[in-house]
Design a protein around this motif. Structure first.
Motif, mmCIF file in Angstrom:
data_model
loop_
_atom_site.group_PDB
_atom_site.id
_atom_site.type_symbol
_atom_site.label_atom_id
_atom_site.label_comp_id
_atom_site.label_asym_id
_atom_site.label_seq_id
_atom_site.Cartn_x
_atom_site.Cartn_y
_atom_site.Cartn_z
ATOM 1 N N ASP A 58 -9.813 5.557 15.123
ATOM 2 C CA ASP A 58 -8.919 4.565 15.730
ATOM 3 C C ASP A 58 -9.170 3.177 15.143
ATOM 4 O O ASP A 58 -8.226 2.415 14.900
ATOM 5 N N VAL A 59 -10.432 2.847 14.914
ATOM 6 C CA VAL A 59 -10.776 1.546 14.330
ATOM 7 C C VAL A 59 -10.181 1.435 12.928
ATOM 8 O O VAL A 59 -9.549 0.426 12.586
ATOM 9 N N ALA A 60 -10.364 2.479 12.120
ATOM 10 C CA ALA A 60 -9.826 2.457 10.752
ATOM 11 C C ALA A 60 -8.305 2.361 10.765
ATOM 12 O O ALA A 60 -7.705 1.617 9.982
ATOM 13 N N ARG A 61 -7.684 3.106 11.653
ATOM 14 C CA ARG A 61 -6.216 3.081 11.744
ATOM 15 C C ARG A 61 -5.725 1.716 12.216
ATOM 16 O O ARG A 61 -4.718 1.205 11.713
ATOM 17 N N ALA A 62 -6.419 1.117 13.156
ATOM 18 C CA ALA A 62 -6.041 -0.219 13.629
ATOM 19 C C ALA A 62 -6.173 -1.250 12.514
ATOM 20 O O ALA A 62 -5.332 -2.150 12.386
ATOM 21 N N ARG A 63 -7.207 -1.120 11.698
ATOM 22 C CA ARG A 63 -7.347 -2.024 10.554
ATOM 23 C C ARG A 63 -6.190 -1.849 9.580
ATOM 24 O O ARG A 63 -5.669 -2.810 9.026
ATOM 25 N N LEU A 64 -5.783 -0.605 9.365
ATOM 26 C CA LEU A 64 -4.635 -0.334 8.502
ATOM 27 C C LEU A 64 -3.371 -0.967 9.084
ATOM 28 O O LEU A 64 -2.603 -1.609 8.363
ATOM 29 N N ILE A 65 -3.160 -0.799 10.378
ATOM 30 C CA ILE A 65 -1.991 -1.396 11.034
ATOM 31 C C ILE A 65 -1.992 -2.905 10.844
ATOM 32 O O ILE A 65 -0.974 -3.504 10.476
ATOM 33 N N ARG A 66 -3.137 -3.502 11.081
ATOM 34 C CA ARG A 66 -3.244 -4.963 10.935
ATOM 35 C C ARG A 66 -2.998 -5.390 9.491
ATOM 36 O O ARG A 66 -2.298 -6.372 9.237
ATOM 37 N N ASP A 67 -3.538 -4.631 8.527
ATOM 38 C CA ASP A 67 -3.326 -4.961 7.112
ATOM 39 C C ASP A 67 -1.855 -4.814 6.726
ATOM 40 O O ASP A 67 -1.319 -5.629 5.979
ATOM 41 N N LEU A 68 -1.208 -3.756 7.225
ATOM 42 C CA LEU A 68 0.211 -3.566 6.933
ATOM 43 C C LEU A 68 1.030 -4.729 7.476
ATOM 44 O O LEU A 68 1.907 -5.255 6.790
ATOM 45 N N LYS A 69 0.706 -5.131 8.705
ATOM 46 C CA LYS A 69 1.469 -6.187 9.370
ATOM 47 C C LYS A 69 1.160 -7.567 8.797
ATOM 48 O O LYS A 69 2.059 -8.291 8.360
ATOM 49 N N ASP A 70 -0.109 -7.918 8.793
ATOM 50 C CA ASP A 70 -0.499 -9.279 8.423
ATOM 51 C C ASP A 70 -0.696 -9.461 6.924
ATOM 52 O O ASP A 70 -0.377 -10.514 6.389
ATOM 53 N N GLY A 71 -1.216 -8.449 6.269
ATOM 54 C CA GLY A 71 -1.515 -8.583 4.850
ATOM 55 C C GLY A 71 -0.328 -8.334 3.943
ATOM 56 O O GLY A 71 -0.140 -9.009 2.935
ATOM 57 N N ILE A 72 0.484 -7.336 4.309
ATOM 58 C CA ILE A 72 1.598 -6.947 3.451
ATOM 59 C C ILE A 72 2.935 -7.424 4.010
ATOM 60 O O ILE A 72 3.899 -7.558 3.275
ATOM 61 N N GLY A 73 2.994 -7.661 5.307
ATOM 62 C CA GLY A 73 4.229 -8.141 5.917
ATOM 63 C C GLY A 73 5.187 -7.042 6.345
ATOM 64 O O GLY A 73 6.390 -7.272 6.480
ATOM 65 N N VAL A 74 4.659 -5.828 6.590
ATOM 66 C CA VAL A 74 5.512 -4.731 7.050
ATOM 67 C C VAL A 74 5.925 -5.016 8.491
ATOM 68 O O VAL A 74 5.099 -5.399 9.318
ATOM 69 N N ASN A 75 7.225 -4.829 8.787
ATOM 70 C CA ASN A 75 7.690 -5.102 10.156
ATOM 71 C C ASN A 75 7.327 -3.951 11.093
ATOM 72 O O ASN A 75 6.810 -2.917 10.670
ATOM 73 N N HIS A 76 7.618 -4.140 12.368
ATOM 74 C CA HIS A 76 7.222 -3.199 13.415
ATOM 75 C C HIS A 76 7.741 -1.785 13.130
ATOM 76 O O HIS A 76 6.969 -0.820 13.199
ATOM 77 N N GLU A 77 9.012 -1.660 12.818
ATOM 78 C CA GLU A 77 9.590 -0.344 12.547
ATOM 79 C C GLU A 77 8.973 0.270 11.298
ATOM 80 O O GLU A 77 8.744 1.479 11.229
ATOM 81 N N GLY A 78 8.703 -0.555 10.303
ATOM 82 C CA GLY A 78 8.127 -0.070 9.052
ATOM 83 C C GLY A 78 6.720 0.466 9.228
ATOM 84 O O GLY A 78 6.326 1.426 8.551
#
Length: 94
Positions: free
Chosen positions: A42-62
């Protein structure tokens, strides 16, 4: 396993954000008498979610789409591994 508070502190996210991620099915913590319990996965997945959102700029649906595709790739890799092992264990010429 981490409690919700420990999870939030470790990832520097607020409770509402975690709640949304769980409601979306992006995180699948165990539910017990003491509340939610988060694994290292869960920690690793949450980091991925945060990186997708904040680091790459992927939107919620993406984010949901990307996570779904990653899950499919992992599932296919597991199936392929099983097939390769089954083939390796067959006697020659069979």
């Amino acid at each position: 396993m981490l409690t919700l508070d420990e999870f939030q502190l470790r990832l520097d996210v607020d409770a509402r954000t975690v709640q949304v991620w769980v409601e979306e099915g992006w995180l699948l913590p165990q539910r017990g008498q003491g509340g939610l319990a988060f694994s290292e996965l869960d920690v690793a997945r949450a980091r991925l979610i945060r990186d997708l959102k904040d680091g790459i700029g992927v939107n919620h649906e993406g984010i949901g789409i990307v996570l779904n595709l990653i899950d499919q790739v992992h599932g296919l890799r597991s199936i392929l591994r099983e097939l390769l092992l089954a083939g390796a264990n067959r006697p020659p010429g069979a």
